[in-house]
Structures are given as C-alpha cells and as structure tokens.
Design an enzyme around this catalytic site. Structure first.
Site, short mmCIF file in Angstrom:
data_model
loop_
_atom_site.label_atom_id
_atom_site.label_comp_id
_atom_site.label_asym_id
_atom_site.label_seq_id
_atom_site.Cartn_x
_atom_site.Cartn_y
_atom_site.Cartn_z
NE ARG A 88 -13.57 63.46 -49.45
CZ ARG A 88 -15.12 63.21 -49.49
NH1 ARG A 88 -15.72 64.12 -49.40
NH2 ARG A 88 -15.19 61.95 -49.64
CG HIS A 89 -10.92 61.74 -53.14
ND1 HIS A 89 -12.24 61.50 -53.33
CD2 HIS A 89 -10.53 61.11 -51.93
CE1 HIS A 89 -12.72 61.30 -52.21
NE2 HIS A 89 -11.71 60.85 -51.45
N GLY A 90 -11.60 64.39 -55.71
CA GLY A 90 -12.79 64.79 -56.37
C GLY A 90 -13.75 63.67 -56.26
CB ALA A 407 -13.35 68.90 -55.15
#
Ligand SMILES: *[C@@H]1O[C@H](CO)[C@@H](O)[C@H](O)[C@H]1NC(C)=O
Ligand SMILES: *[C@@H]1O[C@H](CO)[C@@H](O)[C@H](O)[C@H]1NC(C)=O
EC number: 3.1.3.62
Length: 482
Positions: A88-90, A407
């Site tokens: 997952r994106h930060g 994240a």
C-alpha cells in the site's frame, strides 16, 4: 504520562520503588518512542486505515532501517527464490473531499465567536489552529510517505539479500496503480533500494534507473474499478452501506456528537457524523504527516476513538471486506496473477533456469489489499459487523488499522528447499503481513508446501474468472419492450 503514574504509584509505596519505577517508565518511554518520534497520541491505535506503519510495528521507531527478522522466517536449507509483494502507498495527504469537510468544520468554529469566558476553550484553539491542508494536496503522497517506502525497501533488501542482489536489480518488476500516491511510492521504494546499493550517493531519476519506472496496471491494482458487478451492487448502490449510515445515526455516534458539541460550544445540529470523523482524521493526519499532536486530538477520548474506529471499519468491511462476496471475488485476477508468478518461478527452478522475475513489487491501495486478504479467508469474524453490534465486536479480528496501515504490505515468499524428501517438498511458501509471518489460513502453520497452498485455494485458482464474477446478471429487456 507513564512517568507520572510511576511516581504516583511510588509515592504510595516507597521512595526507592518510586525512583525505580520512574526510571523504568522513562526508559520504556524512550525505547517506545525514541528520539526520532517524540510524538504519539493515545488515539493512535484507533486510526484505522489512517494508522502510521510504525504504530503497528513499534520496533521500527528506534531504527527504521534495521531489518526486523521474524524468527519464523525460514532459513538454512530453504532459500528464497522469489518474492511477490503487494504494497500500500505510504502516508498521504487527506483527499479533497476530506479537506472540504474539514474546512466546513473549521468555518463553523470560526463563525461561532468566542466561547463563554473562563476555562479551557478548545473551540477557540481549533479556530486559531491553521488548517494546513489545501485542495491541491488531494490524497498525494507526502514526504513521510516517501520515507515509509525508502525504509521499507532498505529493510526488505537486508532481509532478503539474495533476492535483492545487485545482479537482480535490472530484473525487478514494478507495477503500480495509476494514482499519484502509488506511482510515487514505487519511485520512493526504488530510491530506497538505490540507497541500499550505493550508500551516500544521490539516487538518479527513476526513469534513468536500470529497471525503469513502475508500470501502471489498474486492471490488477485497481480491479475494483473494473468490476461491473461490484460497481453496481456496492460502489454505486446507496443501500449497500446501510450499516455505515445506520451507525452514523445510532446511539454511540449520537453520544459523541452531543459531547463534541458541548466541548466545542457549537449547536449539535450543526454537527454530523461525517464532520466528527473528519475532526478525528485530522488528528491522525497532523500526527502522520506533520509529526505534531494537534488540538484536534484533544476533542476525543479513547472511548470516542474506539467508536470512530468502528465506523471506519464498518465501511471497509462492507465495501472491501467480507460484507459482500463480490468485494473479495473481484480480486481473484490479482490472486491468480500472484500464483502465476510463483508457478513460473517453480518451473524455472525445476529446469535449473534462472528465475526471470525474482522480485515483483506491486503498489496499490488499502482497497487492493483488503479484498485479497478477505478472498484468502483472513480476518473473518463469526458475526458480520453491523450498526447494532458495536459492543459484541469489540474484540473483532477485522481491525483495518492493524491490517492495512499506511505502507502496509503483503508478501509471498517462495522457497526452494534442499534435502527435500520428495519433489513436492522442494517448494514452500511463507506469507508476511507488515513484515510479520502470517499463518496460513488452511493450517495455521507459518509455512506451507506450495502444492498444499495451491490445493487449498484451487477453487479460486481454477473456478474464479473475473470476467464471469464481475458480470451482472443478464436482464431480459426485450419482453418489456414488446
Ligand atoms: C443494493 O444493495 C442492497 C443491499 O445489499 C441489495 O439488496 C440490492 O440488491 C443492491 N442493489 C443493486 C442494484 O444491486
Ligand atoms: C426474453 O423473454 C422472452 C419472453 O419472456 C423469451 O421468449 C426470450 O427467450 C427471453 N430471452 C432471453 C435471452 O432470455
């Protein structure tokens, strides 16, 4: 706070104990928070999908670049041959929608005038507290989010040195959702790897890196946008999130509304659950993005936070989790894609060929990970999460903050084991969620033979076709028209 309670306890017992307790608790405090992160909030465990990664992995705070080796990870005669990671994106900015609601709430507080004289006026403090978020930020990755990714890259590279070897660098495969925050997360991850290979050297532009920039693939990373049945039955269906709406007007939320209205000295009718939720999120955003504990955190106590966490989890449950079958079934292409990579690696290894893609990194969303974990049978409570069983669900498995913080990452590691008695035993798999070994759903063991895992999921691997799962039931309209 810890120190204060230590002293109080000590004073009641003996001065020597008091000193020891104070020392111990301040030590505990240091190791818990460390010099790099002096800021924490008692509300942190309840931020759901807005939880900081280090709040789930507190060991990271003191040294975010040191690999944390789960003792259950295989070693010795089993060597990792492939790693497939869904990341997952930060940490990100609030979305434009959230910023609009926050501005509305902020305006409400500024318009209300000064509160009654005397005492602590939180409403006034909040009216004076700069908003700090503008529409352009709309969900983009923040600097802290880039750091989340660089540090994750450094840890994974140290944890799996053979896979992330310099020679494999050109063979890294990176995929990403088209959203900026995911593309940028992929780039930051690559910069972290660069740091690993060339400590001290500034990283080049991602486009100039050997493996090239991450390739966009929304069919895989945003499968939910491509599933007609999901879009119709859940996403665009006003009644699909019935329990979320019912909980917003239920007694638990009404209590918070009344309490907050009194604290902020605004008419309760000017507030609603959405505004309360955005105030709570703002505490989380200020903490995660700016590293400050903002006065927005003072609006709530832990009991409020638990209710607001449930509201967040209810939405994830009905929209991304076990609430509806289509939520998870829509991720089966992604699931199959992972196993195709693993299959290919097994085949190549069996033929003593080099593994063409030893490391596959895919950047997406909480909405990518939750359906996939649900599809695999994880975090399923006996009873559904509803608007009416908040108390019964206090100890639920489905807590999105523990599963998909910023994240968050789900990693499949394929091993080749020497000394295997049978060919079947040569290939084994482990899964890691947020760098901790995730027991397999079918056995509760920390490792599985690859064959057994495939066998357990054979219905999904063979019987789930995205084209069919996502198809809407055919409507026979000709009969009406005739
Ligand atoms: C919308 O959701 C409700 C509740 O799950 C369901 O009964 C209904 O069939 C759905 N509507 C559509 C158009 O799918
Ligand atoms: C549509 O409905 C008509 C009348 O009920 C029926 O004769 C026809 O076979 C149906 N077509 C399909 C494709 O089901």
């Amino acid at each position: 706070m810890l120190r204060a309670s230590g002293r109080r306890l000590g004073a009641a017992v003996a001065p020597a104990v008091a000193l020891a307790a104070a020392l111990l608790s301040s030590l505990a405090r240091c190791s818990l928070l460390g010099p790099s992160d002096p800021v924490a909030s008692v509300l942190s465990p309840y931020f759901g999908t807005k939880t900081r990664y280090e709040d789930v992995n507190p060991g990271l705070v003191s040294d975010p670049e040191a690999p944390r080796r789960d003792p259950e990870l295989l070693e010795g005669t089993c060597t990792p041959v492939q790693l497939v990671a869904l990341i997952r994106h930060g940490t990100r900015y609030p979305t434009a929608k959230q910023i609009r609601k926050l501005r509305q709430l902020h305006g409400l507080l500024q318009a209300r005038g000064r509160g009654s004289a005397g005492g602590r006026d939180l409403g006034a403090a909040l009216a004076d507290w700069p908003l700090g978020y503008a529409d352009w930020m709309d969900g983009q990755l923040v600097e802290k989010g880039r750091q989340d990714m660089r540090q994750l890259a450094l840890r994974l590279a140290s944890l799996f040195p053979a896979l992330f070897s310099r020679e494999n660098y050109g063979r890294l495969r990176l995929l990403t959702s088209s959203k900026h925050r995911c593309v940028d997360s992929g780039a930051a991850f690559l910069q972290g790897l660069w740091q690993h290979y060339h400590p001290g050297l500034p990283p080049p532009d991602v486009a100039d890196m050997e493996c090239g920039p991450p390739r966009i693939n929304d069919k895989l990373m945003r499968f939910f946008d491509h599933c007609e049945k999901f879009l119709t039955e859940v996403e665009r269906n006003a009644t699909a999130l019935y329990h979320v709406e019912a909980f917003k007007t239920g007694p638990e939320m009404q209590n918070i509304l009344k309490k907050v209205a009194a604290t902020l000295q605004v008419p309760v009718n000017d507030l609603n659950a959405d505004l309360i939720q955005v105030a709570f999120f703002t505490c989380s955003f200020d903490l995660a993005i700016k590293g400050v504990k903002s006065p927005w955190c003072d609006v709530f106590d832990i009991d409020d936070a638990k209710v607001l966490e449930y509201l967040n989890d209810l939405k994830q449950y009905w929209k991304r989790g076990h609430g509806y079958t289509i939520n998870s079934r829509s991720s089966c292409t992604l699931f199959q894609d992972i196993f195709q990579h693993l299959d290919k690696a097994v085949e190549q290894k069996q033929r003593s060929q080099p593994i063409s893609s030893p490391v596959i990194l895919q950047f997406g969303h909480a909405e990518t990970l939750l359906p996939l974990l649900s599809l695999m049978g994880y975090f399923k409570d006996k009873e559904p999460l509803t608007a009416y069983n908040y108390k019964e669900q206090m100890h639920r498995k489905f807590r999105s903050g523990h599963i998909v913080p910023y994240a968050s990452n789900l990693i499949f590691v394929l091993y080749h084991c020497e000394n295997a008695k049978t060919p079947k035993e040569q290939f084994q798999v482990q899964m890691l969620l947020n760098e901790k070994v995730l027991p397999l759903a079918h056995s509760q063991e920390t490792v599985s033979l690859y064959e057994d895992l495939k066998n357990y999921y054979k219905d999904i691997l063979q019987g789930c076709q995205n084209s069919e799962e996502c198809e809407l039931p055919k409507v026979n309209s000709t009969s009406d028209e005739l």
